[in-house]
Design an enzyme around this catalytic site. Sequence first.
Site, PDB file in Angstrom:
ATOM      1  N   PRO A   6       0.888  -1.067   0.161  1.00 27.07           N
ATOM      2  CA  PRO A   6       0.017  -0.018  -0.077  1.00 27.07           C
ATOM      3  C   PRO A   6       0.955   1.195   0.053  1.00 27.07           C
ATOM      4  CG  PRO A   6       0.187  -0.917   2.123  1.00 27.07           C
ATOM      5  CD  PRO A   6       0.927  -1.736   1.125  1.00 27.07           C
ATOM      6  N   GLY A   7       0.549   2.295  -0.778  1.00 27.53           N
ATOM      7  CA  GLY A   7       1.123   3.500  -0.817  1.00 27.53           C
ATOM      8  C   GLY A   7       0.112   4.593  -0.400  1.00 27.53           C
ATOM      9  N   ARG A   8      -0.727   4.919  -1.158  1.00 31.27           N
ATOM     10  CA  ARG A   8      -1.659   5.933  -1.124  1.00 31.27           C
ATOM     11  C   ARG A   8      -2.294   6.021   0.143  1.00 31.27           C
ATOM     12  NH1 ARG A   8      -3.225   8.949  -5.875  1.00 31.27           N
ATOM     13  NH2 ARG A   8      -2.692   6.939  -6.904  1.00 31.27           N
ATOM     14  N   CYS A  25       4.817  29.246 -15.431  1.00 31.71           N
ATOM     15  CA  CYS A  25       4.352  29.787 -16.683  1.00 31.71           C
ATOM     16  C   CYS A  25       3.812  28.776 -17.607  1.00 31.71           C
ATOM     17  CB  CYS A  25       5.518  30.565 -17.429  1.00 31.71           C
ATOM     18  SG  CYS A  25       5.768  32.020 -16.492  1.00 31.71           S
TER      19      CYS A  25
HETATM   20  N1  LLP Z   1       3.276  -1.579  -6.031  1.00 33.37           N
HETATM   21  C1  LLP Z   1       3.492  -1.261  -7.188  1.00 33.37           C
HETATM   22  C2  LLP Z   1       4.129  -2.304  -8.058  1.00 33.37           C
HETATM   23  C3  LLP Z   1       3.071   0.174  -7.716  1.00 33.37           C
HETATM   24  O1  LLP Z   1       3.562   0.389  -9.108  1.00 33.37           O
HETATM   25  C4  LLP Z   1       2.443   0.973  -7.052  1.00 33.37           C
HETATM   26  C5  LLP Z   1       1.981   2.350  -7.507  1.00 33.37           C
HETATM   27  C6  LLP Z   1       1.991   0.780  -5.608  1.00 33.37           C
HETATM   28  C7  LLP Z   1       2.637  -0.846  -5.191  1.00 33.37           C
HETATM   29  C8  LLP Z   1       1.334   1.591  -4.559  1.00 33.37           C
HETATM   30  O2  LLP Z   1       0.021   1.927  -5.159  1.00 33.37           O
HETATM   31  P1  LLP Z   1      -0.649   2.834  -4.320  1.00 33.37           P
HETATM   32  O3  LLP Z   1      -1.245   1.809  -3.061  1.00 33.37           O
HETATM   33  O4  LLP Z   1      -0.240   4.067  -4.009  1.00 33.37           O
HETATM   34  O5  LLP Z   1      -2.102   2.976  -5.063  1.00 33.37           O
HETATM   35  N2  LLP Z   1       1.766   9.152  -9.242  1.00 33.37           N
HETATM   36  C9  LLP Z   1       0.473   8.778  -9.241  1.00 33.37           C
HETATM   37  C10 LLP Z   1       0.313   7.112  -8.749  1.00 33.37           C
HETATM   38  C11 LLP Z   1       1.226   6.446  -9.404  1.00 33.37           C
HETATM   39  C12 LLP Z   1       1.325   4.735  -8.913  1.00 33.37           C
HETATM   40  C13 LLP Z   1       2.421   4.232  -9.167  1.00 33.37           C
HETATM   41  N3  LLP Z   1       2.416   2.887  -8.540  1.00 33.37           N
HETATM   42  C14 LLP Z   1      -0.542   9.549  -8.663  1.00 33.37           C
HETATM   43  O6  LLP Z   1      -0.247  10.438  -8.254  1.00 33.37           O
HETATM   44  O7  LLP Z   1      -1.661   9.347  -8.549  1.00 33.37           O
END
Ligand code: LLP
Length: 428
Positions: free
Chosen positions: A284-286, A351
Amino acid sequence: MDHFQYKNGVLHVEDVPLTRIAEAVGTPVYVYSRATLERHAQVFREALSGLPRVHVAFAIKANPNIAVLKVLAKQGFGADVVSGGEVARAIAAGMKPEDIVFSGVGKTRAEMEYALGVGVGQFNLELEEEGAVLGQIAASMGKTATATLRVNPDVDAGTHAKISTGKKENKFGVAIGEANGIFDRLSGTAGLSLRGLACHIGSQLFDLGPMEAAYGHVGDKVAELRAAGHVIDRVDLGGGLGVPYERDKVPPSPATYGQMVERATKGWRDGADGHPPVTLMFEPGRVIVGNAGVLLTEVIWVKPGAVNPYIIVDAAMNDLARPAMYDAWHDFEAVAPTGERMIANIAGPVCESGDTFAMGRDIDAVKAGDLAVFRTAGAYGATMASTYNSRALVPEVMVDGDRFAVVAERIKPETIIAAEHVPDFLAD
Ligand code: LLP
């Protein structure tokens, strides 16, 4: 409980009024709440408590600040990393190397060597050749790399095209149908212990259906690989759970996600018939950091516009790229709202017309000099910042109760200019 609340008419992070941070550190600045990070980590773990063998690896791309990682390390999280730099960050924050999962579609040989050297626990392979090279490097170092194969289940996650990863045309993973052949060919490779599958279909997901379908395909593949004699004892189910950027659009809770995982993995996770049980891994990230941070900014001007006024703030697309890149929504709130509202566009000083955070938005009425925040900015915020237009690199602050600390400094243009050089051949 939300740790971003108005007290006496002023937005606080935990017990610190944002006015105090603006005064001490200036704007723009990202502000994180330690208590919120901890709460999200606990909620996520709790959601998986029905599963017997779990490893949570925070996707540090979402927020790689080492103070943030330290908080999560203390919660027992490992890290999902995608570069040598992220390996270094995870270790700098005190995460155990064996708790680090190295994902990423383009790991270089140098990165593999570095990661093996520090003892990274798992590599998620993106192609067959990577397995062969990783095995060679590991064997030459007298080591064995533990790996999973990332499969692409060809499932539409129903999210923004730029953050969708599980369709066959995306660059990630191997076509799931090819996994059997790859396992057969890579098994026995010196220096490589390939013993699982990985899958991640996209980010900011609101519908658990495609995830459940993907996990179902992974489960079918586990059964096939076992039947072919392969040992599978780890399956990485990725990340992707969405967060509510808009208050009235609520994603599935971690608890609902956990129940879905229990259902989807039931048939194969506990092993049977001589097959070992499977450790389920999560990235998990977000969902951990998104709502634990805000971007604090000051209104520079209220500029009359053809239809609506433009609120020109001192944060820009270089500080928070998501609206420009993905048309993403971030709530905008005054730090000390008057109760009045206005319809306005919100834009930064860069800009480019794309440096616009919102158009025709109903917001707290603000005027020049007022402080405001973009909410839900803890994920993919500071980490995607740049110095475009020779703006400073945005700083980060962490709040803990009634105290706060700068956890990343504002890198000023002078510092960046000092790292550039005019060659002799251009000397006057
Ligand atoms: N695992 C892998 C292999 C991933 O590619 C990602 C995110 C995650 C875990 C974590 O995903 P999450 O739980 O955060 O959804 N910059 C973009 C999001 C890019 C996500 C890339 N991969 C944004 O700001 O929405």
